[in-house]
Each structure stands twice: as C-alpha cells, then as structure tokens.
Design a protein around this motif. Structure first.
Motif, short mmCIF file in Angstrom:
data_model
loop_
_atom_site.label_atom_id
_atom_site.label_comp_id
_atom_site.label_asym_id
_atom_site.label_seq_id
_atom_site.Cartn_x
_atom_site.Cartn_y
_atom_site.Cartn_z
N LEU A 36 0.82 -1.22 0.00
CA LEU A 36 0.00 0.00 0.00
C LEU A 36 0.85 1.26 0.00
O LEU A 36 1.93 1.29 0.59
N TRP A 37 0.36 2.30 -0.64
CA TRP A 37 0.96 3.61 -0.59
C TRP A 37 0.22 4.43 0.46
O TRP A 37 -1.00 4.42 0.51
N LYS A 38 0.97 5.16 1.28
CA LYS A 38 0.39 6.02 2.30
C LYS A 38 0.96 7.42 2.17
O LYS A 38 2.11 7.61 1.79
N PHE A 39 0.13 8.40 2.47
CA PHE A 39 0.46 9.80 2.27
C PHE A 39 0.08 10.63 3.48
O PHE A 39 -0.87 10.31 4.19
N LYS A 40 0.80 11.73 3.68
CA LYS A 40 0.38 12.79 4.58
C LYS A 40 -0.16 13.89 3.68
O LYS A 40 0.55 14.37 2.77
N LEU A 41 -1.41 14.26 3.86
CA LEU A 41 -2.02 15.25 2.98
C LEU A 41 -1.28 16.59 3.01
O LEU A 41 -1.22 17.29 2.00
N SER A 42 -0.66 16.93 4.14
CA SER A 42 0.10 18.18 4.21
C SER A 42 1.30 18.13 3.27
O SER A 42 1.65 19.13 2.64
N ASP A 43 1.96 16.96 3.16
CA ASP A 43 3.09 16.79 2.24
C ASP A 43 2.61 16.89 0.79
O ASP A 43 3.27 17.50 -0.05
N VAL A 44 1.48 16.26 0.50
CA VAL A 44 0.92 16.30 -0.85
C VAL A 44 0.54 17.74 -1.22
O VAL A 44 0.83 18.20 -2.32
N ASP A 45 -0.09 18.46 -0.28
CA ASP A 45 -0.47 19.85 -0.54
C ASP A 45 0.76 20.70 -0.83
O ASP A 45 0.75 21.52 -1.76
N ALA A 46 1.83 20.53 -0.06
CA ALA A 46 3.06 21.29 -0.28
C ALA A 46 3.66 20.97 -1.64
O ALA A 46 4.17 21.86 -2.34
N TRP A 47 3.59 19.70 -2.04
CA TRP A 47 4.09 19.27 -3.34
C TRP A 47 3.31 19.93 -4.47
O TRP A 47 3.89 20.40 -5.45
N VAL A 48 1.99 20.01 -4.33
CA VAL A 48 1.14 20.65 -5.34
C VAL A 48 1.45 22.15 -5.40
O VAL A 48 1.61 22.71 -6.49
N ILE A 49 1.54 22.79 -4.25
CA ILE A 49 1.81 24.23 -4.20
C ILE A 49 3.16 24.56 -4.83
O ILE A 49 3.31 25.58 -5.50
N ALA A 50 4.12 23.66 -4.67
CA ALA A 50 5.45 23.87 -5.26
C ALA A 50 5.42 23.74 -6.78
O ALA A 50 6.41 24.06 -7.45
N GLY A 51 4.31 23.27 -7.34
CA GLY A 51 4.16 23.21 -8.79
C GLY A 51 4.52 21.87 -9.40
O GLY A 51 4.47 21.71 -10.61
N ALA A 52 4.88 20.89 -8.60
CA ALA A 52 5.29 19.58 -9.14
C ALA A 52 4.15 18.85 -9.83
O ALA A 52 4.38 18.15 -10.80
N ALA A 53 2.93 19.02 -9.37
CA ALA A 53 1.80 18.32 -9.97
C ALA A 53 1.50 18.83 -11.37
O ALA A 53 0.97 18.09 -12.20
N ALA A 54 1.87 20.07 -11.65
CA ALA A 54 1.60 20.66 -12.95
C ALA A 54 2.49 20.11 -14.05
O ALA A 54 2.25 20.35 -15.22
N GLU A 55 3.52 19.36 -13.66
CA GLU A 55 4.49 18.84 -14.63
C GLU A 55 3.99 17.64 -15.39
O GLU A 55 4.67 17.14 -16.25
N GLY A 56 2.81 17.12 -15.06
CA GLY A 56 2.29 16.05 -15.88
C GLY A 56 1.41 15.09 -15.14
O GLY A 56 1.40 15.03 -13.94
N GLY A 57 0.69 14.32 -15.94
CA GLY A 57 -0.18 13.27 -15.45
C GLY A 57 0.05 12.04 -16.28
O GLY A 57 1.08 11.90 -16.94
N PRO A 58 -0.90 11.14 -16.34
CA PRO A 58 -0.70 9.90 -17.06
C PRO A 58 -0.55 10.06 -18.56
O PRO A 58 -0.03 9.21 -19.23
N SER A 59 -0.97 11.19 -19.12
CA SER A 59 -0.88 11.38 -20.57
C SER A 59 0.48 11.84 -21.02
O SER A 59 0.74 11.94 -22.21
N ASP A 60 1.38 12.19 -20.11
CA ASP A 60 2.72 12.66 -20.49
C ASP A 60 3.59 11.55 -20.99
O ASP A 60 3.61 10.47 -20.61
#
Length: 63
Positions: free
Chosen positions: A39-63
């Motif tokens: 299983l993969w486990k996450f801390k939502l605060s870490d995920v939120d910081a990752w999104v705010i830093a712009g890393a999520a904008a670099e791509g999804g499954p279509s890249d």
C-alpha cells in the motif's frame, strides 16, 4: 494530534484527480509517499506542499 495517513483513494479525492493520475505520479517517483507493504500512504500536508510547489503541474498519465 498527529496527522493521519491517507490512501491513494483519499489523495485522488482530495486533489480531484483519478487514481490513475496518482499512480502515474508515484511511478515517476515524484509524489511524496511511503510504501507500507503493498500500500501507498500519504500525509495530505506533504501532498499539498508538493502541489503548491508546482510539481503536480508537470504532468499526469498522458505525459
């Protein structure tokens, strides 16, 4: 109180993306997560910081 660990389903819902997108980010080792057995486990605060830093904008499954 400690922040609870979240699942892939929780993260996908939190971010408004599909589970496939979350798994794509994980396969590229971009998303902050910890593997517990199968299983993969996450801390939502870490995920939120990752999104705010712009890393999520670099791509999804279509890249």
């Amino acid at each position: 109180m400690a922040e609870p660990w979240s699942s892939v389903d929780d993260v996908a819902e939190h971010l408004g993306v599909s589970k496939d997108t979350v798994y794509a980010w994980l396969s590229r080792r971009e998303m902050p997560a910890h593997r517990v057995g199968r299983l993969w486990k996450f801390k939502l605060s870490d995920v939120d910081a990752w999104v705010i830093a712009g890393a999520a904008a670099e791509g999804g499954p279509s890249d």
